[in-house]
Each structure stands twice: as structure tokens, then as C-alpha cells.
Design a protein around this motif. Structure first.
Motif, PDB file in Angstrom:
ATOM      1  N   MET A   1      -7.988   6.777  16.264  1.00  0.00           N
ATOM      2  CA  MET A   1      -7.457   6.415  15.087  1.00  0.00           C
ATOM      3  C   MET A   1      -8.157   5.421  14.191  1.00  0.00           C
ATOM      4  O   MET A   1      -8.165   4.235  14.871  1.00  0.00           O
ATOM      5  N   PHE A   2      -8.441   5.490  13.278  1.00  0.00           N
ATOM      6  CA  PHE A   2      -9.230   4.624  12.203  1.00  0.00           C
ATOM      7  C   PHE A   2      -8.117   4.411  11.056  1.00  0.00           C
ATOM      8  O   PHE A   2      -8.178   5.302  10.332  1.00  0.00           O
ATOM      9  N   ILE A   3      -7.620   3.346  10.681  1.00  0.00           N
ATOM     10  CA  ILE A   3      -6.832   3.118   9.735  1.00  0.00           C
ATOM     11  C   ILE A   3      -7.677   2.285   8.397  1.00  0.00           C
ATOM     12  O   ILE A   3      -8.738   1.511   8.566  1.00  0.00           O
ATOM     13  N   THR A   4      -8.029   3.229   7.267  1.00  0.00           N
ATOM     14  CA  THR A   4      -8.747   2.987   6.381  1.00  0.00           C
ATOM     15  C   THR A   4      -8.135   2.087   5.208  1.00  0.00           C
ATOM     16  O   THR A   4      -6.798   1.693   5.455  1.00  0.00           O
ATOM     17  N   THR A   5      -8.920   1.701   4.123  1.00  0.00           N
ATOM     18  CA  THR A   5      -8.471   1.111   3.153  1.00  0.00           C
ATOM     19  C   THR A   5      -7.197   1.464   2.391  1.00  0.00           C
ATOM     20  O   THR A   5      -6.284   1.063   2.147  1.00  0.00           O
ATOM     21  N   LYS A   6      -6.843   3.180   2.525  1.00  0.00           N
ATOM     22  CA  LYS A   6      -5.923   3.477   2.047  1.00  0.00           C
ATOM     23  C   LYS A   6      -4.493   3.246   2.597  1.00  0.00           C
ATOM     24  O   LYS A   6      -3.544   2.784   2.066  1.00  0.00           O
ATOM     25  N   GLY A   7      -4.680   3.120   3.823  1.00  0.00           N
ATOM     26  CA  GLY A   7      -3.444   2.821   4.774  1.00  0.00           C
ATOM     27  C   GLY A   7      -3.235   1.221   4.543  1.00  0.00           C
ATOM     28  O   GLY A   7      -2.036   0.894   4.418  1.00  0.00           O
ATOM     29  N   ARG A   8      -4.242   0.488   4.537  1.00  0.00           N
ATOM     30  CA  ARG A   8      -3.921  -0.836   4.662  1.00  0.00           C
ATOM     31  C   ARG A   8      -3.420  -1.412   3.268  1.00  0.00           C
ATOM     32  O   ARG A   8      -2.548  -2.257   2.982  1.00  0.00           O
ATOM     33  N   ASN A   9      -3.895  -0.697   2.142  1.00  0.00           N
ATOM     34  CA  ASN A   9      -3.371  -0.803   0.766  1.00  0.00           C
ATOM     35  C   ASN A   9      -2.017  -0.449   0.610  1.00  0.00           C
ATOM     36  O   ASN A   9      -1.197  -1.364  -0.120  1.00  0.00           O
ATOM     37  N   ALA A  10      -1.697   0.727   1.144  1.00  0.00           N
ATOM     38  CA  ALA A  10      -0.243   1.114   1.201  1.00  0.00           C
ATOM     39  C   ALA A  10       0.893   0.130   1.940  1.00  0.00           C
ATOM     40  O   ALA A  10       1.870  -0.303   1.157  1.00  0.00           O
ATOM     41  N   LEU A  11       0.108  -0.716   2.902  1.00  0.00           N
ATOM     42  CA  LEU A  11       1.020  -1.642   3.687  1.00  0.00           C
ATOM     43  C   LEU A  11       0.978  -2.803   2.697  1.00  0.00           C
ATOM     44  O   LEU A  11       2.210  -3.431   2.414  1.00  0.00           O
ATOM     45  N   LYS A  12      -0.171  -3.034   2.011  1.00  0.00           N
ATOM     46  CA  LYS A  12      -0.072  -4.413   1.208  1.00  0.00           C
ATOM     47  C   LYS A  12       0.710  -4.400  -0.156  1.00  0.00           C
ATOM     48  O   LYS A  12       1.692  -5.246  -0.359  1.00  0.00           O
ATOM     49  N   VAL A  13       0.999  -3.077  -0.641  1.00  0.00           N
ATOM     50  CA  VAL A  13       1.809  -2.764  -1.647  1.00  0.00           C
ATOM     51  C   VAL A  13       3.258  -2.881  -1.131  1.00  0.00           C
ATOM     52  O   VAL A  13       3.945  -3.585  -1.859  1.00  0.00           O
ATOM     53  N   MET A  14       3.465  -1.973   0.019  1.00  0.00           N
ATOM     54  CA  MET A  14       4.765  -1.982   0.208  1.00  0.00           C
ATOM     55  C   MET A  14       5.494  -3.570   0.846  1.00  0.00           C
ATOM     56  O   MET A  14       6.586  -4.163   0.433  1.00  0.00           O
ATOM     57  N   ILE A  15       4.480  -4.438   1.468  1.00  0.00           N
ATOM     58  CA  ILE A  15       4.751  -5.896   1.711  1.00  0.00           C
ATOM     59  C   ILE A  15       5.035  -6.631   0.557  1.00  0.00           C
ATOM     60  O   ILE A  15       6.151  -7.317   0.353  1.00  0.00           O
ATOM     61  N   ASP A  16       4.446  -6.416  -0.593  1.00  0.00           N
ATOM     62  CA  ASP A  16       4.455  -7.256  -1.768  1.00  0.00           C
ATOM     63  C   ASP A  16       5.754  -6.918  -2.443  1.00  0.00           C
ATOM     64  O   ASP A  16       6.589  -7.602  -2.864  1.00  0.00           O
ATOM     65  N   LEU A  17       6.071  -5.514  -2.600  1.00  0.00           N
ATOM     66  CA  LEU A  17       7.250  -5.126  -3.203  1.00  0.00           C
ATOM     67  C   LEU A  17       8.584  -5.541  -2.316  1.00  0.00           C
ATOM     68  O   LEU A  17       9.592  -6.096  -3.077  1.00  0.00           O
ATOM     69  N   ALA A  18       8.532  -5.558  -0.897  1.00  0.00           N
ATOM     70  CA  ALA A  18       9.563  -6.247  -0.006  1.00  0.00           C
ATOM     71  C   ALA A  18       9.639  -7.753  -0.574  1.00  0.00           C
ATOM     72  O   ALA A  18      10.915  -7.943  -0.486  1.00  0.00           O
ATOM     73  N   ARG A  19       8.693  -8.382  -0.494  1.00  0.00           N
ATOM     74  CA  ARG A  19       8.739  -9.855  -0.888  1.00  0.00           C
ATOM     75  C   ARG A  19       9.594  -9.993  -2.276  1.00  0.00           C
ATOM     76  O   ARG A  19      10.076 -11.353  -2.338  1.00  0.00           O
ATOM     77  N   HIS A  20       9.356  -9.191  -2.964  1.00  0.00           N
ATOM     78  CA  HIS A  20       9.844  -9.486  -4.532  1.00  0.00           C
ATOM     79  C   HIS A  20      10.858  -8.504  -4.564  1.00  0.00           C
ATOM     80  O   HIS A  20      11.483  -7.960  -5.842  1.00  0.00           O
ATOM     81  N   GLU A  21      11.893  -8.102  -3.477  1.00  0.00           N
ATOM     82  CA  GLU A  21      12.893  -6.944  -3.547  1.00  0.00           C
ATOM     83  C   GLU A  21      13.835  -7.872  -4.446  1.00  0.00           C
ATOM     84  O   GLU A  21      14.048  -8.829  -4.237  1.00  0.00           O
ATOM     85  N   GLY A  22      14.613  -7.039  -5.220  1.00  0.00           N
ATOM     86  CA  GLY A  22      15.762  -7.608  -5.949  1.00  0.00           C
ATOM     87  C   GLY A  22      15.143  -8.076  -7.355  1.00  0.00           C
ATOM     88  O   GLY A  22      16.063  -8.712  -7.939  1.00  0.00           O
ATOM     89  N   GLU A  23      13.945  -8.017  -7.532  1.00  0.00           N
ATOM     90  CA  GLU A  23      13.383  -8.660  -8.928  1.00  0.00           C
ATOM     91  C   GLU A  23      13.156  -7.262  -9.781  1.00  0.00           C
ATOM     92  O   GLU A  23      12.498  -7.617 -10.776  1.00  0.00           O
ATOM     93  N   GLY A  24      13.813  -6.117  -9.401  1.00  0.00           N
ATOM     94  CA  GLY A  24      13.530  -5.111 -10.492  1.00  0.00           C
ATOM     95  C   GLY A  24      12.226  -4.528 -10.089  1.00  0.00           C
ATOM     96  O   GLY A  24      11.440  -4.855  -8.989  1.00  0.00           O
ATOM     97  N   PHE A  25      11.707  -3.887 -11.028  1.00  0.00           N
ATOM     98  CA  PHE A  25      10.306  -3.196 -10.979  1.00  0.00           C
ATOM     99  C   PHE A  25       9.218  -4.190 -10.984  1.00  0.00           C
ATOM    100  O   PHE A  25       9.257  -4.901 -12.113  1.00  0.00           O
ATOM    101  N   ILE A  26       8.320  -3.965 -10.291  1.00  0.00           N
ATOM    102  CA  ILE A  26       7.076  -5.036 -10.191  1.00  0.00           C
ATOM    103  C   ILE A  26       6.051  -4.094 -10.588  1.00  0.00           C
ATOM    104  O   ILE A  26       5.816  -2.961 -10.128  1.00  0.00           O
ATOM    105  N   SER A  27       5.153  -4.958 -11.952  1.00  0.00           N
ATOM    106  CA  SER A  27       4.045  -4.227 -12.078  1.00  0.00           C
ATOM    107  C   SER A  27       2.932  -4.363 -11.166  1.00  0.00           C
ATOM    108  O   SER A  27       2.737  -5.057 -10.387  1.00  0.00           O
ATOM    109  N   LEU A  28       2.132  -3.314 -10.964  1.00  0.00           N
ATOM    110  CA  LEU A  28       0.926  -2.967 -10.015  1.00  0.00           C
ATOM    111  C   LEU A  28      -0.239  -3.940 -10.482  1.00  0.00           C
ATOM    112  O   LEU A  28      -0.805  -4.423  -9.438  1.00  0.00           O
ATOM    113  N   GLY A  29      -0.327  -4.416 -11.771  1.00  0.00           N
ATOM    114  CA  GLY A  29      -1.062  -5.382 -12.127  1.00  0.00           C
ATOM    115  C   GLY A  29      -0.704  -6.594 -11.293  1.00  0.00           C
ATOM    116  O   GLY A  29      -1.663  -7.396 -10.742  1.00  0.00           O
ATOM    117  N   ASP A  30       0.669  -7.163 -11.348  1.00  0.00           N
ATOM    118  CA  ASP A  30       0.906  -8.280 -10.570  1.00  0.00           C
ATOM    119  C   ASP A  30       0.673  -8.210  -8.958  1.00  0.00           C
ATOM    120  O   ASP A  30       0.409  -9.110  -8.420  1.00  0.00           O
TER     121      ASP A  30
END
Length: 131
Positions: free
Chosen positions: A1-30
Motif C-alpha cells: 500500500m502506498f498512500i499518495t498525495t491524494k490520500g494525504r490531502n483528503a486527510l488534510k482537508v478533513m482535519i482542517d474542517l474538523a478543527r473549524h467545525e461549527g464555523e459553517g462552510f469553510i473556503s478551500l482557499g482558507d
């Protein structure tokens, strides 16, 4: 198994959204700015996460992405699979196997490895990654 940038970026997006949960919709630019990642790469990840039903999206000035459910309800496995498509350690475990499955001497080893990987990744939640 080799986790690529696609998988790592999916985790990064989800972690960021979780950190800012409750703040509504978060822009991808942020998210891209906070994660020091290319907006283009994160757009691909966000689309995959949305297609998998892991995030909700909204267009417009106050649009962006947010978690579809609580951080504790996501497994790391489902997030990585949304980006990677498969986490199988060898391709013969995907799509029903190969023509040599009946006589393959290494297949049991790789099946066991796949089970260990999946058990580990399903035991970890998005909330665990916030710690």
C-alpha cells in the motif's frame, strides 16, 4: 500500500474542517493557506470527499465545505479510500482478485496484511487525528 498525495490531502482537508467545525462552510482557499497546499490539489480532494458524501459543499460568497457528520463518526480508512480508491497492499486484492488466486502462495500473506491495515485504519477516527 502506498498512500499518495491524494490520500494525504483528503486527510488534510478533513482535519482542517474538523478543527473549524461549527464555523459553517469553510473556503478551500482558507484551508489551502492554513495547510500550505496548492488550491488546485485540494480542489480535487474536496470534490472526491464531496462525491463520497463525507463533506457538504455550498457555492457562493459564504460557500465552501464542512463536515457532513461529526469528526468522531469518520474513520481514517474511509477518508483515505475517498482519495485513493483502494488501500489494498497489492493489486490482486482489488476487483475480485486475479486468475492465479487459486494457486498463489503469497495471496494469504497479502490478505492478512490487508486485514491488519484496514483494522488499524478503521480503528482511528478523524477526532483521534485532532489530538
Amino acid at each position: 500500500m502506498f498512500i499518495t498525495t491524494k490520500g494525504r490531502n483528503a486527510l488534510k482537508v478533513m482535519i482542517d474542517l474538523a478543527r473549524h467545525e461549527g464555523e459553517g462552510f469553510i473556503s478551500l482557499g482558507d484551508i489551502a493557506e492554513r495547510q500550505n497546499e496548492s488550491l488546485k490539489y485540494l480542489e480535487t480532494s474536496a470534490k472526491q470527499l464531496s462525491a463520497a458524501g463525507l463533506v457538504l459543499s455550498a457555492r457562493g460568497k459564504s460557500g465552501g465545505y464542512k463536515l457532513a457528520k461529526s469528526a468522531q463518526d469518520y474513520t481514517v480508512a474511509e477518508i483515505l479510500i475517498s482519495g485513493e480508491g483502494s488501500l489494498a497492499p497489492v493489486s490482486c486484492l482489488e476487483n475480485g482478485g486475479c486468475e492465479n488466486a487459486g494457486t498463489c502462495m503469497t495471496l494469504p500473506l497479502f490478505k492478512e496484511l490487508d486485514e491488519v491495515i484496514m483494522n488499524f485504519l478503521t480503528s482511528k477516527t478523524l477526532k483521534d487525528l485532532l489530538k
